[in-house]
Design an enzyme around this catalytic site. Structure first.
Site, short mmCIF file in Angstrom:
data_model
loop_
_atom_site.label_atom_id
_atom_site.label_comp_id
_atom_site.label_asym_id
_atom_site.label_seq_id
_atom_site.Cartn_x
_atom_site.Cartn_y
_atom_site.Cartn_z
N ALA A 1 -2.02 4.87 -4.25
CA ALA A 1 -2.41 6.25 -3.61
C ALA A 1 -3.67 6.61 -4.10
O ALA A 1 -4.36 7.46 -3.16
CB ALA A 1 -1.23 7.29 -3.84
N GLY B 1 -6.09 9.79 -3.00
CA GLY B 1 -5.03 10.49 -2.07
C GLY B 1 -5.50 11.25 -0.93
O GLY B 1 -4.70 11.75 -0.24
N GLY B 2 -6.59 10.64 -0.46
CA GLY B 2 -7.16 10.97 0.91
C GLY B 2 -6.14 10.55 1.98
O GLY B 2 -5.82 11.34 2.84
N ASP C 1 0.13 5.13 -8.59
CA ASP C 1 -1.18 4.78 -9.11
C ASP C 1 -0.95 4.24 -10.63
O ASP C 1 0.10 4.68 -11.12
CB ASP C 1 -2.41 5.59 -8.85
CG ASP C 1 -3.63 4.62 -8.76
OD1 ASP C 1 -3.94 4.52 -7.45
OD2 ASP C 1 -4.45 4.59 -9.67
N ASP D 1 2.36 0.55 -11.76
CA ASP D 1 1.65 -0.57 -11.39
C ASP D 1 2.21 -1.27 -10.29
O ASP D 1 3.28 -1.94 -10.34
CB ASP D 1 1.56 -1.61 -12.64
CG ASP D 1 0.58 -2.70 -12.48
OD1 ASP D 1 0.20 -2.87 -11.45
OD2 ASP D 1 0.07 -3.25 -13.54
N ASP E 1 -2.79 0.26 0.45
CA ASP E 1 -4.34 0.43 0.46
C ASP E 1 -4.71 -0.29 -0.58
O ASP E 1 -4.92 0.34 -1.88
CB ASP E 1 -4.64 1.96 0.61
CG ASP E 1 -6.12 2.10 0.92
OD1 ASP E 1 -6.70 1.38 1.70
OD2 ASP E 1 -6.75 2.91 -0.12
N CYS F 1 -11.12 -1.31 2.28
CA CYS F 1 -12.40 -0.95 2.56
C CYS F 1 -13.32 -2.09 2.45
O CYS F 1 -14.44 -2.09 1.76
CB CYS F 1 -12.74 0.26 1.93
SG CYS F 1 -12.74 0.13 -0.07
#
Length: 446
Positions: free
Chosen positions: A262, A265-266, A285, A312, A330, A383
């Site tokens: 996470a 946190g966006g 996280d 984890d 993500d 990303c």
């Protein structure tokens, strides 16, 4: 102040190089709490990112004129040379003599004996800059593109094979462009129109024409954290491509959502926003200090439904099996889709890094899938633009998990991002966003 500003730039560049620090974190760390005018803040940022974006080309020039081997040049002296050359080549507002003079002044503060060396290199470049000979495309395509656009040769070669020459050149150019700063309207507190009015009152330049309805592009602002509308939680800094993830996940009020990776946190806070702060989000996280960022942002944004836990994602939590309506992975990745924002990434990565991280990504995805309810949804995002970290992972996962199927993401995307593919892959050169991958999976009842 400009002279002091250059000292800040030097310290930031050395921090990035010696400590493998991320550029945004190094800048924030160096400038936090300092009384620095906005004009100087912008100059510092421009010079840091300019040097990082063009480092291979700048080093090529230094290597051309230096009798000393690059590896033997002191890291501070080397970065002063890079800064001086960048100002001479790219910053029209700074006279050439001033760039040389300020570089010599700066090197005298950190390594007095090297002042003649720095002065000599910069003046040699000014006398002979028309004679700089980068290998041509005919002589060596990979070397030419690597030096011209400051990307490592292995990466240029990889992209040339995968995307072809024209696409790769456009991608390399796009990676060296300055990205717009995107913010997400916190619709729990204000409307987009109200936020735009607030920015205009603060003399911030606003560009409201965006893919995502709650996104706004802004520029000409100083220290964001000092702005009252930031402190009141009216907006969150987040790239548009990142905002698309929560929309693809499409969470509903009252649901239970798990965000397994996470921080910072966006996406977590955006999910909460779409759920109208009604339901439950478990944000995990591996680092406590990163979870603190989520908690701080949630408090500022007026969100009270997020529970954070150190955990984890490589491990399996059997207490959550089949419990979540929606799960977001993500995944940690190479970050090669956000080179525009963190240009240091292109120098820090090696081919084997992609191979290693793809194993981790698949492991995390497998564990996270076990938390999804029957008919629940799992979203995988990164990303990066590397297929080994994106569709290759999804293909391997589906092959081993026949209880999951891909869901077409196009129904949740703006019309100008829809494609024939069921997943979304963005590139910096196609939509001027970060390079991003988003795929949606549903657990069937079989």
């Amino acid at each position: 102040m400009k002279n002091n500003a250059r000292k800040y730039v030097l310290d930031i560049l050395v921090d990035i190089e010696k400590n493998n620090a991320f550029s945004n974190i190094a800048i924030n760390r160096a400038l936090k709490g300092k009384d620095i005018p906005n004009l100087d803040r912008r100059f510092i940022s421009e010079l840091v990112y300019g040097v990082l974006e063009n480092k291979i080309y700048l080093d090529f020039i230094i290597g051309t004129f230096s009798k000393m081997k690059m590896k033997k040049i002191n890291v501070k002296v080397l970065n002063i040379l890079r800064m001086g050359l960048y100002q001479i080549i790219y910053l029209d507002k700074i006279p050439e003599f001033a760039a040389v003079d300020e570089s010599v002044k700066l090197v005298k503060k950190v390594d007095y004996r090297s002042s003649g060396f720095v002065n000599g290199i910069l003046r040699s470049f000014l006398r002979n800059k028309k004679d700089i000979k980068v290998p041509t495309m005919k002589e060596d395509k990979i070397k030419h593109l690597s030096i011209t656009y400051s990307h490592p040769e292995w990466l240029v070669e990889k992209w040339m094979k995968e995307f072809g020459q024209d696409f790769t050149i456009n991608l390399l150019k796009a990676n060296n462009e300055t990205p717009k700063l995107s913010v997400r309207t916190n619709t729990l507190k204000v409307t987009k129109e109200e936020l735009i009015e607030s920015f205009i009152k603060e003399d911030v330049k606003v560009f409201p024409d965006t893919f995502v309805k709650e996104a706004i592009h802004i520029s000409h602002l100083g220290n964001i954290e000092n702005m009252e509308i930031y402190q009141k939680g009216f907006f969150q800094i987040q790239d548009e491509s990142s905002m698309l993830v929560a929309h693809v996940l499409a969470p509903k009020p009252g649901e239970f959502v798990i965000d397994v990776c996470a921080a910072p946190g966006g996406k977590t806070t955006h999910i909460a926003q779409l759920m109208k702060n009604n339901g439950k989000i478990l944000a995990r996280d591996i680092y406590n200090h990163k979870l603190k960022l989520i908690n701080d942002n949630a408090k500022r944004l007026g969100i009270g439904m997020i529970k954070t836990e150190v955990f984890d994602a490589k491990e399996l939590d059997e207490s959550l099996l089949g419990k979540a309506d929606k799960v977001l992975v993500d995944a940690p990745c190479s970050g090669l889709g956000i080179i525009r924002r963190k240009p240091e990434l292109k120098y820090n990565k090696k081919p084997q890094d992609i191979e290693e991280i793809s194993k981790l990504q698949l492991e995390i995805l497998k564990n996270a899938s076990k938390y999804v309810k029957k008919d629940g949804v799992l979203v995988y995002s990164t990303c990066t633009i590397e297929k080994e970290e994106n569709m290759d992972i999804i293909k391997k996962f589906i092959k081993e998990h026949n209880d999951f199927e891909m869901v077409d993401v196009n129904d949740t995307l703006p019309s100008n991002l829809k494609s024939e593919e069921k997943f979304l892959q963005l590139y910096p050169n196609t939509y001027k966003t970060d390079g991003f991958f988003i795929c949606k999976l549903r657990r069937n009842n079989g």
